[in-house]
Write a protein that holds these residues in place. Structure first.
Motif, PDB file in Angstrom:
ATOM      1  N   ILE A 149       0.838  -1.208   0.000  1.00 33.62           N
ATOM      2  CA  ILE A 149       0.000   0.000   0.000  1.00 33.62           C
ATOM      3  C   ILE A 149       0.869   1.253   0.000  1.00 33.62           C
ATOM      4  O   ILE A 149       0.661   2.173  -0.781  1.00 33.62           O
ATOM      5  CB  ILE A 149      -0.946  -0.011   1.215  1.00 33.62           C
ATOM      6  N   TRP A 150       1.889   1.281   0.878  1.00 37.92           N
ATOM      7  CA  TRP A 150       2.621   2.549   0.963  1.00 37.92           C
ATOM      8  C   TRP A 150       3.462   2.809  -0.278  1.00 37.92           C
ATOM      9  O   TRP A 150       3.606   3.959  -0.684  1.00 37.92           O
ATOM     10  CB  TRP A 150       3.358   2.676   2.287  1.00 37.92           C
ATOM     11  N   VAL A 151       4.003   1.759  -0.901  1.00 40.31           N
ATOM     12  CA  VAL A 151       4.794   2.005  -2.106  1.00 40.31           C
ATOM     13  C   VAL A 151       3.895   2.520  -3.233  1.00 40.31           C
ATOM     14  O   VAL A 151       4.216   3.502  -3.914  1.00 40.31           O
ATOM     15  CB  VAL A 151       5.542   0.730  -2.536  1.00 40.31           C
ATOM     16  N   THR A 152       2.735   1.886  -3.408  1.00 38.70           N
ATOM     17  CA  THR A 152       1.818   2.336  -4.461  1.00 38.70           C
ATOM     18  C   THR A 152       1.440   3.795  -4.261  1.00 38.70           C
ATOM     19  O   THR A 152       1.550   4.618  -5.183  1.00 38.70           O
ATOM     20  CB  THR A 152       0.538   1.481  -4.436  1.00 38.70           C
ATOM     21  N   PHE A 153       1.004   4.126  -3.044  1.00 34.33           N
ATOM     22  CA  PHE A 153       0.538   5.492  -2.824  1.00 34.33           C
ATOM     23  C   PHE A 153       1.685   6.491  -2.824  1.00 34.33           C
ATOM     24  O   PHE A 153       1.509   7.627  -3.257  1.00 34.33           O
ATOM     25  CB  PHE A 153      -0.270   5.578  -1.530  1.00 34.33           C
ATOM     26  N   ALA A 154       2.852   6.064  -2.347  1.00 31.27           N
ATOM     27  CA  ALA A 154       3.987   6.989  -2.359  1.00 31.27           C
ATOM     28  C   ALA A 154       4.336   7.365  -3.796  1.00 31.27           C
ATOM     29  O   ALA A 154       4.613   8.530  -4.090  1.00 31.27           O
ATOM     30  CB  ALA A 154       5.192   6.360  -1.664  1.00 31.27           C
ATOM     31  N   ILE A 155       4.291   6.364  -4.705  1.00 26.56           N
ATOM     32  CA  ILE A 155       4.616   6.672  -6.099  1.00 26.56           C
ATOM     33  C   ILE A 155       3.558   7.589  -6.702  1.00 26.56           C
ATOM     34  O   ILE A 155       3.877   8.610  -7.332  1.00 26.56           O
ATOM     35  CB  ILE A 155       4.761   5.367  -6.908  1.00 26.56           C
ATOM     36  N   LEU A 156       2.287   7.264  -6.445  1.00 29.47           N
ATOM     37  CA  LEU A 156       1.220   8.115  -6.979  1.00 29.47           C
ATOM     38  C   LEU A 156       1.353   9.544  -6.476  1.00 29.47           C
ATOM     39  O   LEU A 156       1.351  10.504  -7.258  1.00 29.47           O
ATOM     40  CB  LEU A 156      -0.145   7.552  -6.564  1.00 29.47           C
ATOM     41  N   LEU A 157       1.476   9.696  -5.153  1.00 28.03           N
ATOM     42  CA  LEU A 157       1.548  11.033  -4.569  1.00 28.03           C
ATOM     43  C   LEU A 157       2.810  11.764  -5.019  1.00 28.03           C
ATOM     44  O   LEU A 157       2.753  12.943  -5.385  1.00 28.03           O
ATOM     45  CB  LEU A 157       1.546  10.945  -3.045  1.00 28.03           C
ATOM     46  N   GLY A 158       3.934  11.049  -4.995  1.00 30.18           N
ATOM     47  CA  GLY A 158       5.197  11.698  -5.330  1.00 30.18           C
ATOM     48  C   GLY A 158       5.219  12.187  -6.766  1.00 30.18           C
ATOM     49  O   GLY A 158       5.623  13.324  -7.041  1.00 30.18           O
ATOM     50  N   VAL A 159       4.745  11.347  -7.689  1.00 27.90           N
ATOM     51  CA  VAL A 159       4.768  11.744  -9.101  1.00 27.90           C
ATOM     52  C   VAL A 159       3.828  12.924  -9.331  1.00 27.90           C
ATOM     53  O   VAL A 159       4.192  13.918  -9.978  1.00 27.90           O
ATOM     54  CB  VAL A 159       4.380  10.539  -9.992  1.00 27.90           C
ATOM     55  N   THR A 160       2.617  12.844  -8.753  1.00 28.94           N
ATOM     56  CA  THR A 160       1.675  13.947  -8.934  1.00 28.94           C
ATOM     57  C   THR A 160       2.235  15.234  -8.355  1.00 28.94           C
ATOM     58  O   THR A 160       2.134  16.304  -8.970  1.00 28.94           O
ATOM     59  CB  THR A 160       0.336  13.615  -8.257  1.00 28.94           C
ATOM     60  N   ALA A 161       2.836  15.141  -7.174  1.00 31.44           N
ATOM     61  CA  ALA A 161       3.379  16.343  -6.542  1.00 31.44           C
ATOM     62  C   ALA A 161       4.497  16.933  -7.384  1.00 31.44           C
ATOM     63  O   ALA A 161       4.603  18.154  -7.518  1.00 31.44           O
ATOM     64  CB  ALA A 161       3.891  16.013  -5.137  1.00 31.44           C
ATOM     65  N   ALA A 162       5.319  16.068  -7.975  1.00 28.49           N
ATOM     66  CA  ALA A 162       6.430  16.580  -8.781  1.00 28.49           C
ATOM     67  C   ALA A 162       5.922  17.227 -10.059  1.00 28.49           C
ATOM     68  O   ALA A 162       6.409  18.281 -10.473  1.00 28.49           O
ATOM     69  CB  ALA A 162       7.399  15.443  -9.113  1.00 28.49           C
ATOM     70  N   VAL A 163       4.915  16.606 -10.683  1.00 25.93           N
ATOM     71  CA  VAL A 163       4.399  17.165 -11.935  1.00 25.93           C
ATOM     72  C   VAL A 163       3.716  18.505 -11.676  1.00 25.93           C
ATOM     73  O   VAL A 163       3.869  19.447 -12.453  1.00 25.93           O
ATOM     74  CB  VAL A 163       3.436  16.159 -12.593  1.00 25.93           C
ATOM     75  N   LYS A 164       2.987  18.565 -10.568  1.00 20.83           N
ATOM     76  CA  LYS A 164       2.327  19.842 -10.231  1.00 20.83           C
ATOM     77  C   LYS A 164       3.130  20.555  -9.151  1.00 20.83           C
ATOM     78  O   LYS A 164       2.610  20.879  -8.087  1.00 20.83           O
ATOM     79  CB  LYS A 164       0.915  19.574  -9.719  1.00 20.83           C
ATOM     80  N   ARG A 165       4.377  20.775  -9.415  1.00 19.52           N
ATOM     81  CA  ARG A 165       5.253  21.373  -8.418  1.00 19.52           C
ATOM     82  C   ARG A 165       4.729  22.748  -7.983  1.00 19.52           C
ATOM     83  O   ARG A 165       4.291  23.533  -8.807  1.00 19.52           O
ATOM     84  CB  ARG A 165       6.636  21.531  -9.032  1.00 19.52           C
ATOM     85  N   TYR A 166       4.796  22.991  -6.672  1.00 16.06           N
ATOM     86  CA  TYR A 166       4.380  24.260  -6.056  1.00 16.06           C
ATOM     87  C   TYR A 166       2.878  24.483  -6.099  1.00 16.06           C
ATOM     88  O   TYR A 166       2.411  25.547  -5.721  1.00 16.06           O
ATOM     89  CB  TYR A 166       5.075  25.466  -6.678  1.00 16.06           C
ATOM     90  N   SER A 167       2.109  23.509  -6.599  1.00 14.72           N
ATOM     91  CA  SER A 167       0.659  23.687  -6.562  1.00 14.72           C
ATOM     92  C   SER A 167       0.177  23.465  -5.136  1.00 14.72           C
ATOM     93  O   SER A 167       0.933  23.059  -4.254  1.00 14.72           O
ATOM     94  CB  SER A 167      -0.002  22.677  -7.495  1.00 14.72           C
TER      95      SER A 167
END
Lengths: 365, 344
Positions: free
Chosen positions: A142-160
């Motif tokens: 669970i944590w690896v899946t969500f960490a990847i989802l959250l991390g990638v989204t956060a990086a793509v929408k940086r500073y949002s």
């Protein structure tokens, strides 16, 4: 490649040996010495103690040579019964049994006898492993899946707004003590709301987990048992996920930001490729390299990382076994768990290197 | 242009400029600038502050450390963290002196599992009737001391071992790094628990030693890595050419340049040590019951939680969480200030 793996394994052998030395010395140096565990159990006769000490070449006030002998006995190099490097069959003791070696020590998969339970250490560990792996495996996925989802989204929408809330939340959860978070979750969901069980892996009234009675009951009604275990899993898994997702999503984000800033990403965008495709094909696939390594290394600690959570939730796994072992001064048990945990770490380190070498064609080995 | 005492001032500033430019460019490419952090300042607009002018001044007068301090002050979260941390440190130092309740005078709880928060006991009481507010204040001293001093021990050991290994290389490096490998391979909690239980004997000083002496490998690896790259730098060759001694090169020329990441790692280490101490004491493996730390204060709280008594567990835990968050914020600010090339 095969050569590389062999070299890495060969490099690991001295480290493993040193780990065995360190864990053995820790136990021997502990106050009370190896026989301290008997002080806890008045029912053991003096005779039984003497036989036990002789079996493992333990002595009451060992000098250097006696310590070396008992280390050799634990390792399986020294034959404790005869007192020598050779087994009863006259072959070197460290050889496997079918080649005429002895039967004691690590090299013969004998981690000693747990005095507090009077059972072989290896049996105890094998018996407790499933509970730990169920807990840690579920949480890990669970944590690896969500960490990847959250991390990638956060990086793509940086500073949002999304990025900044993920950052802030991960800071907070990263800083929370795991055991305290577990306590608070127990209070809210088990005590106040009464939705979920606070303790254990199976209901307290039923048979203990991983006993034969449990598995018979399990085969009669698998679904009920799985659902019940799921209910028991929710709180400890939530605790583990909350703390670990924080660190991992930060890592995914920074690794993703690294690749997003690369020239080939800029080029791909300039060529007119759609943004989505650049993010996943060009940036994410390359960002995965360090993530794979980090995740493989995390698997190594699935074995030991459960101590905190298992204590809080009375989860019958390795962590609790370890704490009980320390409390009972069950030295062979403690040494055995430390050693297996370390072997796990060393192995996963090698696996991480190999996986990285496979995943990244630029690596020369 | 450059300050002769510090050969890296110029490089540092140039690197910083390059990093800033790169960041601005990539930001521009990816998303429209928004929010305070991402705001784009057009330096060529009439009346706008001139970026080059700012750095012209920096080149003239600011040292590496002055630049770092300036970057740190600009980091908002780090300043918040610093305020909270100073507050906690103040509580740890003066709190037990001015505490409102007598430490040894335990009044006895009026109900099972302790009294809820009231005007008299703002954080409630424990099962024995101990004031939780008093526990939190007294616990601050030991928890902070354990974090701070074991961080210093780990830092000292790590810098010493790392610089020896990195500077001399060869068999010194090989031997020391095998020790580090072993300490890294044994799961940290395993060895900490054994050591605390068997050798800690409930003493604060021995716990500090145990935590410090077991957590230096991380720092040693960092220091070694910086030494390995800096050893080949031109300014080290120059120093060697004019006959500077090994010891002086290692500690006066290389170490100051390797210190940034080390300070950041030490800060984060302090945060994790505070949590670690809390857990070890929570298991009754750490601080004796006659003394109070935040983890110790939580030790019997689990049994009271089942009775619905939340305050006993909540407030000491909040103290840990707040302190650790504050330290992590400071660490993040330090990373941006001292180690601007690695932005995690």
């Amino acid at each position: 490649m095969v050569q590389y793996i062999i070299r890495r394994v060969a490099q690991a052998i001295p480290v493993l040996f040193l780990i065995a030395v360190v864990s053995f010395m820790l136990m021997m140096a502990a106050p009370g010495g190896p026989q301290a565990q008997f002080n806890q159990n008045p029912r053991i006769s003096q005779d039984a103690i003497d036989r036990y000490m002789a079996r493992w070449c333990l002595e009451r006030n060992p000098d250097l040579l006696a310590s070396l002998r008992s280390f050799g006995g634990w390792l399986g190099v020294w034959n404790c019964d005869e007192g020598g490097f050779f087994s009863d069959q006259g072959m070197p003791n460290f050889l496997p049994e079918f080649l005429g070696g002895g039967d004691n020590g690590l090299l013969h998969l004998d981690l000693g006898l747990s005095m507090s339970t009077n059972r072989p250490v290896l049996d105890l560990i094998v018996e407790r492993m499933p509970a730990t792996f169920i807990l840690m495996g579920t949480a890990f996925l669970i944590w690896v899946t969500f960490a990847i989802l959250l991390g990638v989204t956060a990086a793509v929408k940086r500073y949002s707004l999304f990025d900044q809330s993920v950052t802030l939340l991960s800071y907070i959860f990263y800083s929370l003590p795991t055991f305290w978070l577990g306590l608070i979750l127990i209070f809210i969901f088990a005590v106040v709301l009464g939705w979920l069980p606070a303790q254990g892996i199976v209901p307290t009234r039923g048979p203990t987990f991983n006993s034969s009675a449990y598995w018979t009951a399990f085969h009669q009604a698998p679904l009920t048992h799985i659902l019940d275990m799921g209910r028991h899993l929710i709180l400890p898994v939530a605790t583990l996920v909350a703390v670990n997702i924080a660190a991992d999503s930060r890592f995914v984000r920074s690794s993703m930001l690294d690749t997003l800033g690369q020239d080939y990403v800029r080029t791909a965008r300039a060529k007119g490729l759609p943004r989505q495709r650049v993010v996943f094909r060009h940036a994410f696939r390359n960002a995965l390299l360090p993530i794979i390594t980090a995740v493989t290394l995390e698997i190594a600690f699935l074995f030991s990382g459960a101590i905190v959570t298992e204590t809080i939730f009375s989860w019958p796994g390795m962590g609790r076994l370890y704490i009980d072992g320390i409390n009972n001064r069950d030295y062979f048990l403690v040494m055995g768990i430390v050693l297996i945990g370390s072997v796990f770490v060393v192995t996963m380190n090698i696996v991480a290197d190999v996986v990285y070498a496979i995943a990244d064609p630029r690596i020369r080995y | 242009m450059t300050d002769p005492r510090d050969p890296h001032t110029h490089d540092e500033v140039v690197d910083d400029l390059v990093a800033r430019r790169d960041e601005a460019v990539t930001d521009l490419m990816r998303s429209p600038p928004e929010g305070a952090d991402g705001a784009f300042v057009d330096h060529y607009a009439p009346g706008a502050p001139d970026a080059d002018a700012e750095y012209e001044v920096a080149l003239e007068s600011l040292s590496q450390w002055q630049l770092a301090r300036r970057r740190f002050r600009r980091h908002r979260l780090a300043m918040v963290g610093l305020v909270i941390f100073s507050l906690m440190l103040g509580v740890a130092i003066v709190g037990p002196i001015v505490q409102p309740y007598e430490f040894t005078n335990i009044p006895g709880a009026s109900r099972q599992g302790g009294d809820p928060p009231s005007l008299e006991h703002v954080f409630g009481t424990t099962r024995e009737g101990r004031d939780v507010f008093e526990l939190v204040i007294n616990g601050a001293r030991i928890s902070m001391a354990v974090g701070l001093f074991s961080m210093l021990i780990a830092g000292f050991m790590g810098v010493l071992v790392g610089s020896l290994a990195g500077y001399f290389g060869g068999w010194v490096d090989n031997g020391l790094m095998r020790v580090v490998d072993v300490l890294f391979a044994i799961p940290f909690l395993f060895i900490i628990l054994v050591a605390a239980r068997f050798f800690g004997q409930g003493q604060v000083s021995s716990l500090i030693l145990i935590f410090g002496l077991l957590s230096w490998p991380l720092i040693a690896r960092l220091v070694r890595a910086s030494f390995l790259s800096l050893r080949e730098a031109d300014f080290v060759d120059a120093a060697r050419a004019v006959g500077v001694s090994d010891l002086r090169i290692a500690f006066r020329h290389i170490l100051p340049n390797a210190l940034g990441p080390v300070i950041v790692a030490m800060t984060l280490l302090m945060a994790s040590t505070i949590i670690l101490e809390a857990f070890v004491s929570f298991l009754n493996f750490g601080i004796q019951e006659t003394q109070v730390s935040w983890g110790n204060a939580l030790a019997n709280a689990q049994s009271a939680l089942i009775l619905g008594n939340w305050w006993w567990a909540f407030f000491p835990g909040m103290a840990i969480a707040l302190t650790v968050i504050a330290i992590n914020f400071i660490g993040d600010g330090l990373r941006d200030a001292l180690d601007p090339r690695s932005r995690a």
